[in-house]
Scaffold this motif. Structure first.
Motif, mmCIF file in Angstrom:
data_model
loop_
_atom_site.group_PDB
_atom_site.id
_atom_site.type_symbol
_atom_site.label_atom_id
_atom_site.label_comp_id
_atom_site.label_asym_id
_atom_site.label_seq_id
_atom_site.Cartn_x
_atom_site.Cartn_y
_atom_site.Cartn_z
ATOM 1 N N GLY A 161 17.517 70.513 53.088
ATOM 2 C CA GLY A 161 17.717 69.557 54.253
ATOM 3 C C GLY A 161 17.301 70.152 55.651
ATOM 4 N N HIS A 162 17.689 69.452 56.557
ATOM 5 C CA HIS A 162 17.475 69.894 57.840
ATOM 6 C C HIS A 162 18.188 71.245 58.194
ATOM 7 N N GLN A 171 20.996 75.662 56.474
ATOM 8 C CA GLN A 171 21.109 74.198 56.364
ATOM 9 C C GLN A 171 22.169 73.850 57.610
ATOM 10 N N THR A 174 26.379 69.099 57.898
ATOM 11 C CA THR A 174 26.329 67.502 57.757
ATOM 12 C C THR A 174 27.436 66.912 56.891
ATOM 13 N N ALA A 178 21.593 65.754 51.215
ATOM 14 C CA ALA A 178 20.390 66.092 51.677
ATOM 15 C C ALA A 178 19.292 64.987 50.941
ATOM 16 N N HIS A 183 19.812 60.788 55.831
ATOM 17 C CA HIS A 183 20.194 62.028 55.931
ATOM 18 C C HIS A 183 20.129 62.521 57.498
ATOM 19 N N GLU A 184 18.664 62.383 57.736
ATOM 20 C CA GLU A 184 18.440 62.606 59.264
ATOM 21 C C GLU A 184 19.179 61.852 60.390
#
Length: 578
Positions: A161-162, A171, A174, A178, A183-184
């Motif tokens: 993920g981000h 990561q 969140t 992901a 997700h974003e």
């Protein structure tokens, strides 16, 4: 304990915000796709449940917490073993020779240590010589640790993920998977909500406000570093219930000389004090009304300067002046669009936004008036002092002792001849060898470095200069310094490392706080004997990077390390700065 304290604090802040529902709705309102908007809003609802954060958040948190100490920590244990005949030397000799064979036919330092050990064993009983192995054992352990650094124990840890906006490697925390299409969107809305949290408790709000900045999304490690003082160290270690920030911002470092000049001159300049008063009233009020938080502690030197101010009322005023972050001494900081973007501000009506823009203009005028007062003070020929205008640049100072491994491994120890009465006779091949390192020599060096880093350096940097110590550990020192103090501070820290007196002959830092053992006291004495190896005093090198206050700090710090190693040490041959 620190991870647990930060986790508890975050849970408390989330559950005590009575306006959380509205903040979630506002955070998702700009998502145009109804399905995605509903998906993100549902994921954010777990913040309202009063229970722990989602399973995804907890999974990331536990993974990063468990790997935190194994990322950069490694060590070597060398067993102290005796072989069957009770001679502890043989085990060490065999391993030393197999692991560190002599190259190119040259005699190694280990060969010298063995000569001394064998001579002492011949002159005295065998069971008294185990301590003479300390030098060789320490050297071998050091080489094994260096090899361990190169190999690095590595445990694979997936970070999908981000990534965290601060470290860029782990990561970001969140609430969802992901792999999710949202997700974003969820990540950015989540951290927007966290950034705007306002707990009911005024003390908790003060500790939390402003610690998460616009556009940030952090991993567990970076979040804990950001909140560690507020959640744990402030109360548990320092006894500070309010747990205010202990570190100034980079802008405050850059402007430190300006603030120092204003505080010093204001005591005798009523016009300057009036401009300071207006600046505090207008700018301070503006920041408070619009909840623009920039947690930043005043520099210790400036705080003591204010405490010494003779007038109590003005002292309170100057304390408020110090509390305003240095970034507000720059005229470009008062651009409304920039402030709105940086602080994620929203307005309920166009009238509110217009009122905000008008207050920005008034605050900018108050700053302009203060700077004009400073310029008038500087133009007065009767004033012997000069107030520096706000600088946009500051310096990172990174100092490191030169060839400390040689000190720790005994390569700068006194010669054997120096340890005995002049009438004592040693064989020439023994008398001109260095005394093997032992726990007494080792502890004297450790004590010197401890006194330097824990007593001398903090006092020198923070009590005598408007600078901020980042850390001092042994022979390593890193500090953030205003440009006006940079060269003088480099010189003083360099002299302090060896305990030398200052060039003008005034007492050095050796006597600070009583009789302090510093590296000067650990230097091998030189007697000028024929064939004696020449030993120099301890020295240190410094790398300095001058940077704009808006430059990302991680980049600046990495440059400082490069300048120290590649320029001061490699190009200039140590005992230098670059």
């Amino acid at each position: 304990a620190v991870f647990r304290a930060v986790d508890t604090m975050l849970q408390s802040v989330i559950t005590s915000d009575g306006a959380l529902h509205g903040k979630i709705d506002e955070a998702v309102s700009d998502i145009k796709n109804p399905q995605l908007r509903a998906q993100v809003a549902d994921a954010l609802r777990c913040l309202q449940s009063g229970t722990r954060l989602s399973r995804e958040w907890q999974t990331i948190w536990e993974r990063q917490r468990s790997h935190f100490l194994t990322e950069d920590c490694f060590w070597i244990c060398l067993p102290w073993v005796q072989d069957t005949d009770g001679d502890p030397r043989q085990w060490l000799y065999s391993h030393y020779e197999s692991l560190l064979p002599t190259a190119g036919g040259r005699r190694s330092a280990y060969h010298d240590y063995r000569l001394v050990a064998d001579y002492m064993r011949h002159k005295r009983s065998a069971d008294a010589q185990a301590g003479l192995l300390y030098q060789s054992a320490g050297s071998l352990a050091g080489r094994l640790l260096t090899a361990g650094k190169g190999l690095r124990y590595f445990e694979q840890s997936a970070e999908p993920g981000h990534k965290c906006s601060l470290c860029g490697t782990r990561q970001a925390l969140t609430l969802g998977s992901a792999e999710s299409s949202a997700h974003e969107l969820l990540l950015r809305r989540l951290w927007k909500v966290i950034r705007r949290l306002e707990p009911k408790s005024a003390t908790e709000a003060l500790r939390f406000a402003g610690n998460i900045r616009s556009g940030e999304h952090l991993c567990a490690v970076c979040l804990v570093k950001r909140l560690a003082y507020s959640a744990y160290f402030g109360r548990e270690i320092m006894g500070d219930d309010t747990a205010q920030p202990v570190f100034p911002s980079i802008s405050s470092i850059a402007c430190a000389s300006c603030k120092q000049g204003i505080i010093t001159a204001a005591a005798t300049e009523p016009e300057l004090m009036q401009s300071v008063d207006k600046f505090i009233t207008v700018v301070g009020g503006f920041l408070k009304r619009w909840r623009i938080y920039r947690p930043s502690a005043p520099l210790p030197f400036l705080a003591r300067l204010v405490q010494a101010h003779p007038v109590a009322g003005e002292q309170h005023m100057l304390t408020s002046f110090l509390a305003i972050d240095g970034s507000w001494l720059y005229e470009e900081s008062y651009e409304p669009k920039t402030i709105i973007a940086d602080n994620d501000l929203t307005f309920s009506s166009p009238e509110k936004q217009a009122a905000f823009a008008a207050e920005c203009l008034l605050a900018a005028d108050a700053l302009s008036e203060l700077l004009q007062a400073v310029k008038r003070f500087n133009s007065n020929a009767d004033n012997t002092r000069h107030i520096a205008l706000p600088s946009k640049y500051y310096a990172v100072m990174y100092m490191d002792g030169d060839k400390m491994s040689e000190w720790v491994q005994g390569r700068n120890n006194p010669l054997m001849n120096h340890l005995l009465h002049p009438s004592a006779q040693l064989p020439p091949d023994i008398g001109l060898l260095m005394r093997p390192m032992d726990p007494v020599c080792h502890s004297s060096i450790s004590k010197a470095l401890k006194n330097f880093s824990q007593t001398v350096v903090p006092a020198m940097i923070e009590e005598h200069h408007a600078a901020k110590l980042v850390y001092a550990g042994g022979d390593d020192v890193m500090a953030l310094v205003p440009l006006q103090d940079c060269l003088e501070l480099i010189r003083e820290v360099r002299l302090a490392f060896t305990g030398e007196d200052k060039p003008d002959g005034s007492p050095g830092w050796r006597l600070l706080g009583g009789a302090q053992l510093l590296m000067m006291d650990a230097v091998a004495p030189g007697q000028g004997l024929a064939g004696e190896a020449k030993h120099g005093k301890a020295s240190a090198s410094t790398g300095v990077v001058i940077a704009h206050h808006s430059q990302p700090l991680m980049q600046v710090l990495s440059h400082a390390a490069d300048v120290l190693k590649k320029q001061a040490k490699a190009a200039y041959g140590r005992d230098a700065f670059a």
